[in-house]
Design an enzyme around this catalytic site. Structure first.
Site, mmCIF file in Angstrom:
data_model
loop_
_atom_site.group_PDB
_atom_site.id
_atom_site.type_symbol
_atom_site.label_atom_id
_atom_site.label_comp_id
_atom_site.label_asym_id
_atom_site.label_seq_id
_atom_site.Cartn_x
_atom_site.Cartn_y
_atom_site.Cartn_z
ATOM 1 N N GLY A 119 1.022 -1.227 -0.197
ATOM 2 C CA GLY A 119 0.008 0.126 -0.139
ATOM 3 C C GLY A 119 0.971 1.325 0.052
ATOM 4 N N HIS A 138 -1.552 6.613 8.729
ATOM 5 C CA HIS A 138 -1.523 4.622 8.835
ATOM 6 C C HIS A 138 0.456 4.864 8.571
ATOM 7 C CE1 HIS A 138 -0.190 0.676 9.520
ATOM 8 N NE2 HIS A 138 1.035 1.244 8.493
ATOM 9 N N GLU A 139 0.667 5.894 7.523
ATOM 10 C CA GLU A 139 2.641 5.959 7.026
ATOM 11 C C GLU A 139 2.673 7.162 8.163
ATOM 12 O OE1 GLU A 139 3.508 3.522 5.991
ATOM 13 O OE2 GLU A 139 2.010 2.809 4.972
HETATM 14 N N1 PHE Z 1 5.219 -1.308 6.000
HETATM 15 C C1 PHE Z 1 4.700 -0.857 5.335
HETATM 16 C C2 PHE Z 1 3.555 -0.340 6.150
HETATM 17 O O1 PHE Z 1 2.949 -0.983 6.559
HETATM 18 C C3 PHE Z 1 4.388 -1.965 4.372
HETATM 19 C C4 PHE Z 1 5.980 -2.294 4.326
HETATM 20 C C5 PHE Z 1 6.032 -2.963 3.785
HETATM 21 C C6 PHE Z 1 5.160 -1.358 2.257
HETATM 22 C C7 PHE Z 1 7.431 -3.286 3.639
HETATM 23 C C8 PHE Z 1 6.559 -1.890 1.241
HETATM 24 C C9 PHE Z 1 7.098 -3.114 2.053
HETATM 25 O O2 PHE Z 1 2.944 0.960 6.836
HETATM 26 ZN ZN ZN Z 2 2.943 0.396 8.045
#
Ligand code: PHE
Ligand code: ZN
Length: 882
Positions: A269, A305-306
C-alpha cells in the site's frame, strides 16, 4: 532472485551486532542501466568485542561490488570475501572506530522485483523494507542498526529534475554534462529499511503545517504530471493526521519537510520512509470522477497510517523483524482510531471487524497461522499479514480496554519517553503498561505469543426466586501449526445484561470472575459468573464493541437474538445480533440446498431488514452495513468444512431475493428519497447516504425490472461510487444481459486511459460469480490495459478472482486453480513477493469438499514441485501443504 535454502530465522537466536554504523554517507550517480553507489560508513566495534571479530554485511540481488576501502586504503580482493548475499571482512583496524567505503554498480531499469532501487514509469525509487537496502549496497541491514544518513544524488537534470531523499534538504546545484545534484541530511538515526530515494520528473502540490510548538513544516505530494489535482484529498488527510496525532497522542512532527511520492508500481500500500513516504498511487489519487467513497476512506487511513509511523516505527523502531507488530499493530490501531474520530465510530468498528474476520480469521484458522509476534520465519516478507497488522491492532485495543483510556494514554506517553531513539521489543511495550497501571499483563501477553482464534462458549440461567443471573463461560484455543497445546488466555469480554425496556440492567454484585467497567475478565478455562439483584431474565449482549478477537458461541434463543438486533444499546452488538441471524439463516439455506430442497426464510427475519433500512434513528452508513449480507467466504468460514461454494452462493442469492420481495415498497421509496442533492463531497455523511442507497439497489436489482433500474442508476451517476456500484450489480446479477454489456462497454470507453479506474473494471469482471469467469479472466489478461508486471493490475484481475470469487475460482474441474498456478509461477520469475502474496489464496483449501480439495492439492503440489522456487513462494506453498 533468492531461491530457498531452507534457512530458518529464530527469535531466540537474536544477538546484538558486533559492529554499529553510527554514520552513513551515500552518493548515487543515477543512470538507468548503470547506477553507481558509493557508501562511506563509519563503523564502530561494540564494547567488549574482540578486534578479530569479522564484519559480515548482508547483500542481495545482482549488484556488482567495484571497490572496497578501509580507512581510506583500497583493499584487494584477497582482503575480503564477497558473495551475492554477504561481504565479509576478517582483518579490520584495531581502533574502535574506522571507516568502510564501498562502491557498487546497479541496473535499476532491470530490477523487476520492486525492491531495492528500481524504476516505476521512468521514476527512480526505492523500497527497502524489510531487506531491500542490501540490494543497493552491502550493509548491516537489520532494524537495530541505527545510523545518521547523508545522501547525495546526482542525475541528468532532463531525466530527473526532482531529487529527493530522507530528512531535510541541505544543498543542491549544477554539474557538468546536463547533470545536477542534491544533498539530503536526516538527523534522526534510523534503520536502513527506512532509507528512501526518489528521482524523476513529477508534478507536485505543496502546503504547510504548523506544529503545536509553532514549527512550520513544508508538505509536498509528488505525482505524475497532470495528476496534481487528484492529490488534494490526500494532502487534506495528511494535515488532519498531523493535527490528530498532536491532540490524541502528543506526537509532533520533527523534520522541516514531509514529502509523499505516488508511484504506479508498488508491491504494497505505502511505505513510511522517514520524511519521504512512498505510496502506491491508488492510495493518493482521487476525485469524484475516478474514486469511490471507499477509495477516499482508504486514502485517508493509509496517509494517516504512514504518517503515524513517524513515531510508532521510525522514532521508536523494532529490534528485529520478529517485533514487526510493535510498529504495525500499534500503527494500525492508531489509524483506526483516527478514522473513527474523523467518521462514525460504530460504523468504523463494524467495518474493522468485518475486515478482521474476512482476512485474519481464515489465516488464524488455517495452515498459515502464526502468533502476532512470530518466533520463526523463513522469509520475513511473508509476515506482513493480517495477523501482524489487524490482530496486532486488536491486541493494543484490548490493552486499552483493560487499562481504561486514561491509563492507556499514560502508558503510551511512557513508551515514547522511555524508548524514543531505540529499537524496541514487544516486552518493552508491555512493560510500560504494567508500569503505569501496576497490573500484571503476563497472561495477557499470550495474545502476542500464541496463534489461533480463541473460542468462547457461554450458557446462562436466571433464577427469579434468588434474583440471580448466571453465566457459564468456557474458553479454548484450537491447535495451530507447531503449537498443539495452548495456554489459557486473559480475555476482556465486554458485556451487557439487556432488560425488556432495552436498557442495561444494573446488578448489585458479581462474583466468579473479576468484572469491572462492563468487562468480564476471563482468565481460567471455566468461569461461573453470578450476578445478583437481577429481577428479570435479561438478554445477554456479549463481546460488545468486539472487545476481544474471538469466536463466540452463545446459547441464546431466536427471540433474544431478534430482541438484541432491535434493541441493544451497543451499536456494534446490535449489528452483530442481526448479522448472526442472517448467518444462521444462510447456513440453514446451504444445508437445505445440499439436501435438494428450496430454502425458506422466515418473514420475521426478512421484514426486520426492512425495519432497519427505514429506521431514521440509525445512521444511513450503519443501516447499509446491517443490510449487507455475510459474504460467501464469511458463510464458508462459519460452516467450517466440506464447503461447496455453489450451494453457499445459491443460498445467499435466495435470501437476497426474499429480502427484496418482502421489502420492495419500503426499499423503493427509500431509494428514491436518498438521491444525491447538491455538491459532491466524499465526507462520511454523504458517503453513508450513498452506501445505503446503493445497498437498497443491490436488492431492488434482483426484482423484475431490476436490470433497467440499475442501468439507469449507472447512467445517472454523478460520481464513481454510484457508477461502480451499478456496474457491479449489472455484471454480477445480470451477467450477459444487454444492460450489463452496455454498462461494461461504456465504462471501458470512458476510462480506457486511466489505469486505476480500469482496475475497477477488471475487479468487477473477475468477481462475476459462476464457472464462466475463468475464461473471461484468462481473456482479460490480454486486454491492452492489463499488465502482468504491475501489482495493481494483477491484484485487480487475478488477485480478485482467486481471493474473492468463490464459485469461479473453486470451479470443481480445477480450471480456476490452473489459471492461478500459471499466473503465480509466471509472476514469480520477476516479482517473488507479489507471487507469494497471490499464492495465499489457497490457504483454506482443506475446508473444501473432497473433489475441489483434491484439485486444490494438485495445484499446490504442482507449484511445490517446480524447481528453483523463490524463498518467498516456497515458504508459503510448503506451509500451506504441511
Ligand atoms: N511498512 C509498510 C506499512 O505498513 C508496509 C510495507 C512493508 C511496504 C514492506 C513495503 C514493503 O506501512
Ligand atoms: Zn505500517
Amino acid at each position: 532472485m533468492r531461491t530457498d535454502i531452507g534457512q530458518v530465522f529464530k527469535l531466540e537466536d537474536y544477538r546484538p551486532s558486533d559492529y554499529f554504523i553510527p554514520e552513513t554517507k551515500l552518493t548515487f550517480r543515477l543512470s538507468p542501466e548503470k547506477t553507481m553507489v558509493v557508501a562511506l560508513l563509519t563503523l564502530e566495534r561494540r564494547d567488549g568485542v574482540d578486534v578479530s571479530a569479522p564484519l559480515v554485511l548482508a547483500g542481495d540481488g545482482p549488484m556488482r561490488l567495484v571497490r572496497v576501502e578501509v580507512d581510506g586504503k583500497a583493499l584487494s580482493p584477497e582482503d575480503y570475501e564477497a558473495t551475492p548475499d554477504s561481504l565479509t571482512l576478517a582483518k579490520l583496524p584495531a581502533a574502535r572506530r574506522f571507516t568502510l567505503l564501498m562502491e557498487t554498480q546497479l541496473a535499476p531499469s532491470q530490477n523487476e522485483t520492486l525492491m531495492g532501487l528500481y524504476r516505476s514509469s521512468g521514476v527512480y525509487c526505492t523500497q527497502c523494507e524489510a531487506e531491500g537496502f542490501r540490494r543497493i549496497v552491502y550493509f548491516l541491514d537489520r532494524p537495530d542498526i541505527l545510523s545518521v544518513y547523508t545522501v547525495r544524488i546526482e542525475a541528468l537534470k532532463s531525466e530527473a529534475p526532482l531529487l529527493l531523499s530522507n530528512g531535510n534538504p541541505v544543498e543542491s546545484g549544477k554539474l557538468e554534462g546536463g547533470r545536477h545534484y542534491a544533498v539530503w541530511h536526516d538527523p534522526f538515526p534510523k534503520p536502513s529499511y527506512l532509507f528512501a530515494l526518489v528521482a524523476g520528473d513529477l508534478g507536485r502540490i505543496t502546503d504547510s503545517f504548523t506544529t503545536m510548538s509553532g514549527k512550520k513544516v513544508d508538505l509536498g505530494i509528488y505525482v505524475e504530471h497532470g495528476k496534481e489535482k487528484l492529490a488534494h484529498y490526500a494532502m487534506d488527510a495528511l494535515k488532519r493526521s498531523m493535527k490528530w496525532d498532536e491532540e490524541t497522542f502528543g506526537c509532533e512532527y520533527d523534520l522541516d519537510v514531509f514529502n509523499i511520492v505516488a508511484v504506479s508500481d508498488f508491491n504494497m500500500g505505502a511505505m513510511e520512509n522517514k520524511g519521504l513516504n512512498i505510496f502506491n498511487d491508488k492510495y493518493v489519487l482521487a476525485d469524484r470522477e475516478t474514486a469511490t467513497d471507499a477509495d477516499f476512506a482508504n486514502i485517508e487511513a493509509i496517509i494517516a497510517h504512514e504518517y503515524f509511523h513517524n513515531w510508532t516505527g521510525n522514532r521508536i523502531t523494532c529490534r528485529d523483524w520478529f517485533q514487526l507488530c510493535l510498529k504495525e499493530g500499534l500503527t494500525v490501531f492508531r489509524d483506526h482510531e483516527f478514522s473513527a474520530d474523523q467518521r462514525s465510530r460504530p460504523v468504523k468498528r463494524i467495518a474493522e471487524v468485518r475486515t478482521l474476520r474476512a482476512h485474519q480469521f481464515p489465516e488464524d484458522q488455517g495452515p498459515l497461522a502464526h502468533p502476532v509476534r512470530p518466533r520463526r520465519y523463513r522469509e520475513i516478507n511473508n509476515f506482513y499479514t493480517a495477523t501482524v497488522y489487524e490482530k496486532g491492532s486488536e491486541v493494543v485495543r484490548m490493552i486499552r480496554t483493560i487499562l481504561g483510556a486514561e491509563t492507556f494514554r499514560q502508558g503510551m506517553d511512557l513508551y515514547f519517553l522511555r524508548h524514543d531513539g531505540e529499537a524496541a521489543t514487544i516486552e518493552d511495550f508491555i512493560r510500560v503498561f504494567e508500569d503505569v497501571s501496576g497490573r500484571d499483563l503476563s497472561q495477557f501477553a499470550l495474545w502476542y505469543h500464541q496463534a489461533g482464534t480463541p473460542n468462547v462458549t457461554v450458557g446462562s440461567s436466571h433464577n427469579p426466586a434468588t434474583q440471580e443471573f448466571t453465566l457459564e463461560i468456557e474458553q479454548s484455543v484450537p491447535p495451530t501449526p507447531s503449537e498443539s497445546r495452548k495456554r489459557l488466555m486473559h480475555i476482556p469480554l465486554a458485556f451487557g445484561l439487556v432488560g425488556r425496556n432495552g436498557k442495561d440492567l444494573v446488578y448489585s454484585n458479581a462474583e466468579g470472575a473479576s468484572v469491572e467497567n462492563g468487562v468480564i475478565h476471563i482468565r481460567k478455562r471455566r468461569h461461573t459468573v453470578r450476578f445478583s439483584g437481577i429481577t428479570e431474565r435479561p438478554a445477554i449482549s456479549l463481546n460488545r464493541g468486539f472487545s476481544a478477537p474471538l469466536t463466540l458461541a452463545v446459547e441464546q434463543s431466536a427471540d433474544d437474538k431478534f430482541f438484541l438486533a432491535g434493541n441493544d444499546s451497543d451499536e456494534f452488538s446490535r449489528w452483530q445480533a442481526f448479522n448472526t441471524l442472517l448467518t444462521d439463516a444462510l447456513i440453514d439455506a446451504f444445508r437445505q440446498i445440499l439436501g435438494g430442497k428450496k430454502p425458506i426464510f422466515v418473514a420475521r427475519l426478512t421484514s426486520l431488514a426492512g425495519k432497519i433500512a427505514g429506521d431514521e434513528t440509525l445512521e444511513p452508513a450503519y443501516r447499509a452495513l446491517a443490510l449487507m449480507l455475510p459474504s460467501e467466504a464469511d458463510i464458508a468460514r462459519d460452516i467450517g468444512k466440506n464447503i461447496d461454494p455453489d450451494a453457499i452462493f445459491a443460498g445467499r442469492e435466495a435470501l437476497a431475493v426474499a429480502i427484496a420481495k418482502e421489502n420492495q415498497a419500503v426499499f423503493t421509496h427509500l431509494y428514491e428519497t436518498l438521491q444525491d442533492r447538491g455538491e459532491f463531497s466524499p465526507n462520511a455523511k454523504d458517503a453513508g447516504r450513498r452506501a445505503l442507497r446503493n445497498m437498497l439497489l443491490d436488492y431492488l436489482c434482483l426484482l423484475p425490472g431490476g436490470a433497467k433500474l440499475t442501468l439507469r442508476h449507472f447512467h445517472d451517476a454523478t460520481n464513481m461510487t454510484d457508477r461502480a456500484a451499478a456496474l457491479t450489480m449489472l455484471a454480477h446479477r445480470h451477467h450477459g444481459s444487454p444492460e450489463a454489456i452496455e454498462a461494461l462497454g461504456a465504462f471501458e470507453t470512458r476510462y480506457a486511459s486511466d489505469p486505476l479506474v480500469m482496475d475497477k473494471w477488471f475487479q468487477i469482471q473477475a468477481s462475476v460469480p459462476g464457472p464462466q469467469t475463468v475464461e473471461s479472466v484468462r481473456a482479460l489478461t490480454s486486454h491492452p490495459a492489463f499488465s502482468m508486471t504491475n501489482p495493481n493490475r494483477l491484484r485487480s484481475l487475478v488477485g480478485t478472482f482467486s481471493a474473492a470469487n468463490q464459485t469461479g475460482f473453486h470451479r470443481p474441474d480445477g480450471e480456476g486453480y490452473r489459471l492461478f498456478v500459471e499466473t503465480v509461477l509466471d509472476v514469480e520469475k520477476r516479482n517473488p513477493q507479489m507471487a507469494s502474496r497471490l499464492a495465499t489464496a489457497l490457504r483454506s483449501w482443506r475446508s473444501l469438499e473432497p473433489v475441489r480439495q483434491a484439485k486444490a492439492r494438485e495445484a499446490l503440489l504442482a507449484m511445490a514441485n517446480t524447481e528453483n522456487l523463490s524463498a518467498d513462494l516456497r515458504d508459503i506453498i510448503e506451509r500451506t501443504l504441511a
